[in-house]
Design a protein around this motif. Structure first.
Motif, mmCIF file in Angstrom:
data_model
loop_
_atom_site.group_PDB
_atom_site.id
_atom_site.type_symbol
_atom_site.label_atom_id
_atom_site.label_comp_id
_atom_site.label_asym_id
_atom_site.label_seq_id
_atom_site.Cartn_x
_atom_site.Cartn_y
_atom_site.Cartn_z
ATOM 1 N N PRO A 20 53.368 16.898 24.760
ATOM 2 C CA PRO A 20 53.764 15.934 25.341
ATOM 3 C C PRO A 20 56.232 15.984 24.518
ATOM 4 N N MET A 21 56.104 15.135 25.367
ATOM 5 C CA MET A 21 58.042 14.595 25.258
ATOM 6 C C MET A 21 57.532 13.432 25.832
ATOM 7 N N PRO A 22 59.136 13.187 25.069
ATOM 8 C CA PRO A 22 59.573 11.388 25.003
ATOM 9 C C PRO A 22 59.810 11.455 26.783
ATOM 10 N N ASP A 23 59.760 10.107 27.006
ATOM 11 C CA ASP A 23 59.417 9.794 28.028
ATOM 12 C C ASP A 23 61.273 9.128 28.673
ATOM 13 N N VAL A 24 61.649 9.734 28.532
ATOM 14 C CA VAL A 24 62.958 8.892 27.995
ATOM 15 C C VAL A 24 63.897 9.566 29.158
ATOM 16 N N PRO A 25 64.457 7.999 30.105
ATOM 17 C CA PRO A 25 64.600 8.237 31.650
ATOM 18 C C PRO A 25 65.914 9.129 31.977
ATOM 19 N N GLY A 26 65.642 10.076 32.976
ATOM 20 C CA GLY A 26 67.725 10.769 33.023
ATOM 21 C C GLY A 26 67.513 10.084 34.159
ATOM 22 N N ALA A 27 67.878 11.188 35.925
ATOM 23 C CA ALA A 27 68.193 10.079 36.742
ATOM 24 C C ALA A 27 69.206 11.494 37.595
ATOM 25 N N ASP A 28 69.114 11.221 38.622
ATOM 26 C CA ASP A 28 69.824 11.861 39.820
ATOM 27 C C ASP A 28 70.607 12.079 39.525
ATOM 28 N N ALA A 29 71.874 13.205 39.876
ATOM 29 C CA ALA A 29 73.376 13.061 40.294
ATOM 30 C C ALA A 29 74.357 11.840 40.896
ATOM 31 N N PHE A 194 56.102 24.371 31.458
ATOM 32 C CA PHE A 194 56.161 23.629 32.342
ATOM 33 C C PHE A 194 55.545 22.976 33.071
ATOM 34 N N SER A 195 54.374 23.247 32.650
ATOM 35 C CA SER A 195 53.577 21.604 33.195
ATOM 36 C C SER A 195 52.397 21.963 34.263
ATOM 37 N N LEU A 196 52.364 22.841 34.033
ATOM 38 C CA LEU A 196 51.411 23.605 35.449
ATOM 39 C C LEU A 196 50.318 22.803 35.526
ATOM 40 N N PRO A 197 49.843 22.462 35.008
ATOM 41 C CA PRO A 197 48.527 22.049 35.453
ATOM 42 C C PRO A 197 48.887 20.617 36.148
ATOM 43 N N LEU A 383 63.637 21.799 25.511
ATOM 44 C CA LEU A 383 63.527 20.275 24.673
ATOM 45 C C LEU A 383 63.621 19.799 25.882
ATOM 46 N N HIS A 384 62.452 20.051 26.864
ATOM 47 C CA HIS A 384 63.119 18.820 28.160
ATOM 48 C C HIS A 384 62.971 17.387 27.888
ATOM 49 N N VAL A 385 63.254 17.004 27.461
ATOM 50 C CA VAL A 385 63.546 15.192 26.936
ATOM 51 C C VAL A 385 63.406 14.712 28.648
ATOM 52 N N SER A 386 62.300 13.922 28.632
ATOM 53 C CA SER A 386 62.111 13.249 29.628
ATOM 54 C C SER A 386 62.069 14.235 30.914
ATOM 55 N N GLN A 387 61.145 15.162 30.989
ATOM 56 C CA GLN A 387 60.182 15.973 31.580
ATOM 57 C C GLN A 387 59.332 15.674 32.061
ATOM 58 N N PRO A 388 58.511 14.259 31.595
ATOM 59 C CA PRO A 388 57.570 13.591 32.758
ATOM 60 C C PRO A 388 58.800 13.164 33.559
ATOM 61 N N ASP A 389 59.654 12.623 33.705
ATOM 62 C CA ASP A 389 60.235 11.447 34.903
ATOM 63 C C ASP A 389 61.216 13.042 35.807
ATOM 64 N N TYR A 390 61.246 14.334 35.517
ATOM 65 C CA TYR A 390 61.557 15.825 37.019
ATOM 66 C C TYR A 390 60.186 15.607 37.257
ATOM 67 N N LEU A 391 59.331 15.497 36.693
ATOM 68 C CA LEU A 391 58.311 16.364 37.140
ATOM 69 C C LEU A 391 57.429 15.402 37.569
ATOM 70 N N ARG A 392 57.725 14.096 38.121
ATOM 71 C CA ARG A 392 57.382 12.769 39.028
ATOM 72 C C ARG A 392 58.498 12.955 40.668
ATOM 73 N N ARG A 393 59.757 13.278 40.124
ATOM 74 C CA ARG A 393 60.392 14.193 40.750
ATOM 75 C C ARG A 393 60.706 15.008 41.534
ATOM 76 N N MET A 394 60.097 16.108 41.263
ATOM 77 C CA MET A 394 59.562 16.954 41.958
ATOM 78 C C MET A 394 58.504 17.369 43.197
ATOM 79 N N THR A 395 57.516 16.368 42.313
ATOM 80 C CA THR A 395 56.055 16.408 42.830
ATOM 81 C C THR A 395 56.824 15.096 44.288
ATOM 82 N N ARG A 396 57.724 14.149 44.104
ATOM 83 C CA ARG A 396 58.284 13.220 44.947
ATOM 84 C C ARG A 396 58.343 14.719 45.990
#
Length: 404
Positions: A20-29, A194-197, A383-396
């Motif tokens: 589990p990681m805090p889902d604190v949003p990052g963003a695109d540069a 890497f949340s490979l599942p 500590l990849h805070v916002s990992q759920p955010d960038y996983l969604r970014r990678m998936t898209r």
């Protein structure tokens, strides 16, 4: 073997990472690159600052280990014949780098590897919820520098390539290949980190590749995984990178033989550096996503106490020509070659609080890669805070061209 057409991915936007990681949003540069401190929210600034402080502690620990690996080369520098040999090595790699020709710098394997496969342990299958196998084959790598061929040939354990393959029963599927960071070779750790599942449930097969001198490739009596990368001077590092590229290309040969026709590549830290380099050498990579990459290891180590003092001492003893050294370090650098995937198939991920691979490193690669897609998160190297955010970014990012 006939190729299997890939169906649309089963996107899982609501999935949670295994850790589990805090889902604190990052963003695109933005068009000018990473955000300035003033651009961040108060919460983001707090996370970046605390993450950076934690990274400083980890960086000092890792730098101490690297210093220990360099002791033999520093001792060897006291012997003039060895100093002259090191200078010859630097000239060899500097000449290769000057050509900027990846086909010459990194010759392709000439034969298909003979791969042996066995079921992974039940824990790996439980994490993946699927079929997981550990594979291995003998490396066909020959040192690029003829003067080092006997030495490199003698690394018996390192010359057996290891990887772990997560496969769907109805495969082959588009495959996400993952390259770990320095010292971080354990399959279980990487599967979770890497949340490979997440990607496996999205429809990808997954391949975890073990870098030279790591894990089961570490030579007998190595004090830690990855020790061999920095234990043999710059020439040893250059050959380790050359072998990392060569053995991965053999792995791609194997995947193609089994019917895989689409491969995306990601890696963290040293794995990010390696993935960026591979994407400049092998045109079979459909997409590349370096994650918190290091791209100028020499400059990065300059900030790593006490490793920086050890490097300075060695250079002082040897009388290293800084210009020659800088030229040689370009040989295994992704900054020396053009990326082969199209611009819209490159995505870089950086942590603003990272102090092992500072975000400026990712920004250098971004500039070299024509300012491609660039995503940041407010955490650090581990500590990849916002990992759920960038996983969604990678998936898209990957879905449009990895699946029909």
């Amino acid at each position: 073997m006939p190729r299997v057409e890939s169906s649309s991915p089963r996107l899982v936007p609501d999935a949670e990472p295994p850790i589990p990681m805090p889902d604190v949003p990052g963003a695109d540069a933005s068009a000018r690159g990473l955000p300035r401190r003033v651009d961040l929210t108060q919460r983001q600034r707090l996370i970046v600052d605390s993450s950076a402080l934690a990274d400083m502690v980890l960086r000092t620990s890792m730098a101490s280990l690297i210093s220990a690996t360099m002791l033999p080369t520093v001792a060897g520098a006291l012997r003039r014949p060895q100093s002259r040999t090191e200078e010859q090595h630097l000239r060899f790699y500097a000449e290769l780098a000057a050509a900027k020709d990846p086909l010459v710098s990194f010759p392709a394997p000439t034969s298909l590897p003979r791969v042996s496969s066995r079921p992974a342990n039940p824990v790996a299958e439980w994490i993946a919820h699927g079929n997981v196998r550990n594979i291995r084959f003998n490396s066909s790598f020959t040192a690029v520098n003829p003067a080092l061929r006997d030495q490199c040939r003698g690394y018996r354990r390192n010359n057996v390539v290891h990887a772990q393959h997560w496969r769907h029963n109805d495969g082959p599927r588009p495959t996400l290949c993952v390259i770990h960071g320095f010292m971080g070779s354990a399959y279980l750790f990487n599967g979770l980190f890497f949340s490979l599942p997440w990607f496996y449930r999205s429809g990808y097969d997954v391949m975890l590749y073990t870098l030279p001198f790591h894990g089961r490739r570490a030579e007998k009596y190595s004090p830690f995984s990855g020790y061999g990368y920095f234990a043999h001077g710059f020439a040893g590092f250059a050959e380790a990178m050359a072998q990392a590229v060569h053995d991965f290309r053999s792995l791609v040969d194997y995947l193609e033989y089994t019917g895989v026709d689409r491969i995306a590549l990601t890696g963290m830290s040293l794995g990010g550096y390696t993935s960026a380099l591979i994407a400049s050498v092998d045109d079979r990579i459909q997409a590349v996503i370096p994650n918190v990459p290091v791209v100028t290891p020499d400059r990065t180590v300059d900030e790593w106490f006490p490793a920086n003092k050890m490097v300075a001492l060695r250079d002082h003893i040897v009388g290293t020509d800084r210009e020659l050294s800088d030229a040689a370090t370009m040989y295994p650098s992704p900054l020396n070659y053009r990326p082969l995937p199209a611009k819209d198939r490159r995505l870089i991920i950086a942590g603003l609080g990272d102090r092992l691979a500072p975000p400026e490193q990712a920004e250098i690669l971004w500039e070299h890669w024509d300012r491609c897609a660039f995503h940041w998160f407010p955490g650090n190297h581990v500590l990849h805070v916002s990992q759920p955010d960038y996983l969604r970014r990678m998936t898209r990012f990957m879905a449009a061209f990895m699946f029909d």
